[in-house]
Write an enzyme that holds these catalytic residues in place. Structure first.
Site, short mmCIF file in Angstrom:
data_model
loop_
_atom_site.label_atom_id
_atom_site.label_comp_id
_atom_site.label_asym_id
_atom_site.label_seq_id
_atom_site.Cartn_x
_atom_site.Cartn_y
_atom_site.Cartn_z
CE1 TYR A 176 40.09 38.24 43.63
CE2 TYR A 176 38.37 37.06 44.79
CZ TYR A 176 38.84 37.66 43.63
OH TYR A 176 38.08 37.66 42.49
CG PHE B 78 37.15 45.77 47.73
CD1 PHE B 78 37.38 44.50 47.22
CD2 PHE B 78 38.12 46.74 47.51
CE1 PHE B 78 38.53 44.19 46.52
CE2 PHE B 78 39.29 46.45 46.81
CZ PHE B 78 39.49 45.16 46.31
NE ARG C 175 43.91 41.12 34.18
CZ ARG C 175 43.59 41.44 35.44
NH1 ARG C 175 43.13 40.51 36.28
NH2 ARG C 175 43.71 42.66 35.88
CB THR D 142 38.74 45.75 37.49
OG1 THR D 142 40.03 45.18 37.31
CG2 THR D 142 38.14 45.26 38.80
NE ARG E 78 36.25 41.25 34.98
CZ ARG E 78 37.40 41.38 35.64
NH1 ARG E 78 38.25 42.35 35.31
NH2 ARG E 78 37.71 40.55 36.60
CG ASN F 262 34.31 41.79 37.98
OD1 ASN F 262 34.19 40.70 38.55
ND2 ASN F 262 35.34 42.59 38.19
CD GLU G 174 45.09 34.16 40.72
OE1 GLU G 174 44.53 33.90 39.62
OE2 GLU G 174 45.19 35.32 41.16
P1 IDP Z 1 40.67 42.05 38.74
O1 IDP Z 1 39.57 41.06 39.06
O2 IDP Z 1 40.39 42.77 37.45
O3 IDP Z 1 42.06 41.47 38.81
P2 IDP Z 1 41.19 43.29 41.33
O4 IDP Z 1 41.60 44.71 41.58
O5 IDP Z 1 42.20 42.22 41.57
O6 IDP Z 1 40.57 43.20 39.86
O7 IDP Z 1 39.93 43.04 42.28
C1 IDP Z 1 39.40 41.75 42.51
C2 IDP Z 1 37.89 41.81 42.44
O8 IDP Z 1 37.38 42.52 43.58
C3 IDP Z 1 37.32 42.55 41.24
O9 IDP Z 1 37.23 41.73 40.08
C4 IDP Z 1 35.96 42.97 41.74
O10 IDP Z 1 35.01 41.89 41.71
C5 IDP Z 1 36.24 43.30 43.20
N1 IDP Z 1 36.61 44.71 43.44
C6 IDP Z 1 37.83 45.28 43.22
N2 IDP Z 1 37.86 46.57 43.61
C7 IDP Z 1 36.64 46.82 44.12
C8 IDP Z 1 36.03 48.01 44.70
O11 IDP Z 1 36.64 49.07 44.83
N3 IDP Z 1 34.73 47.89 45.07
C9 IDP Z 1 34.02 46.74 44.95
N4 IDP Z 1 34.53 45.61 44.43
C10 IDP Z 1 35.83 45.65 44.02
MG MG Z 2 43.29 40.92 40.37
#
Ligand code: IDP
Ligand code: MG
Length: 162
Positions: A53, A61, A89, A95, A106, A126, A140
């Site tokens: 990450y 977060f 995806r 997300t 999800r 999620n 990754e």
């Molecule tokens: P993705 O998993 O769909 O690629 P990303 O933006 O890369 O989404 O974020 C990684 C993970 O971090 C998300 O799947 C979710 O678990 C968590 N996440 C992302 N944005 C937030 C937020 O604003 N609040 C809380 N958790 C978040």
């Molecule tokens: Mg992501």
């Protein structure tokens, strides 16, 4: 197989393992005809999560995300198929579970909003991670797997996409 065969990285998050829905989630990918090239259960470390990450490490977060991802083991995997990154995806969905469409992993297995998670200082649970683009996927895969852990074999339905 020829054409745009790609591989992507997935990780079933600790909530999927704790809820006992690993089989159902993997079924979504298998039934689409995607080939599982690697799969293993791993307890994520801080080091691996910071690499995985890296784009989120400085965000508000991140600490709650890392805490969530270490709550229990994850199931890390490599999945292969035509345009696999985008296809996975699509099957995974948006997300934010609140926004994720029914029929997606999800959307079907979670419902929480980002707002609700943020109010509680928690990462949004999620179910599954999937790489966002082919470069991210290869990066990754190299973080989570050694090449010898990734397997080549034919699925019996490979002739459908040959
Ligand atoms: P993705 O998993 O769909 O690629 P990303 O933006 O890369 O989404 O974020 C990684 C993970 O971090 C998300 O799947 C979710 O678990 C968590 N996440 C992302 N944005 C937030 C937020 O604003 N609040 C809380 N958790 C978040
Ligand atoms: Mg992501």
């Amino acid at each position: 197989m020829e054409g745009k065969i790609e591989r992507t990285f997935i990780a079933l998050k600790p909530d999927a393992v704790q809820r006992g829905i690993v089989g159902e989630v993997m079924d979504r990918l298998e039934r689409a005809g995607l080939r599982i090239a690697a799969l293993k259960m791993v307890q994520a470390s801080d080091e691996v999560l910071e690499e995985h990450y890296s784009e989120h490490v400085d965000k508000d977060f991140y600490d709650s995300l890392a805490e969530f991802m270490k709550e229990g083991p994850v199931i890390a995997g490599v999945v292969e198929g035509v345009e696999a990154v985008a296809v996975v995806r699509k099957i995974v969905g948006a997300t934010e579970p609140y926004e994720a469409a029914p029929g997606t992993i999800r959307g079907d297995f979670s419902h929480m909003s980002m707002e609700h998670a943020d109010e509680r200082g928690k990462a949004v649970k999620n179910i599954i991670h999937a790489a966002g683009n082919p470069e991210e996927a290869e990066e990754e895969i190299s973080i989570w797997f050694d090449e010898e852990e990734i397997h080549q074999y034919e699925r019996v339905d490979d002739f459908h996409i040959a």
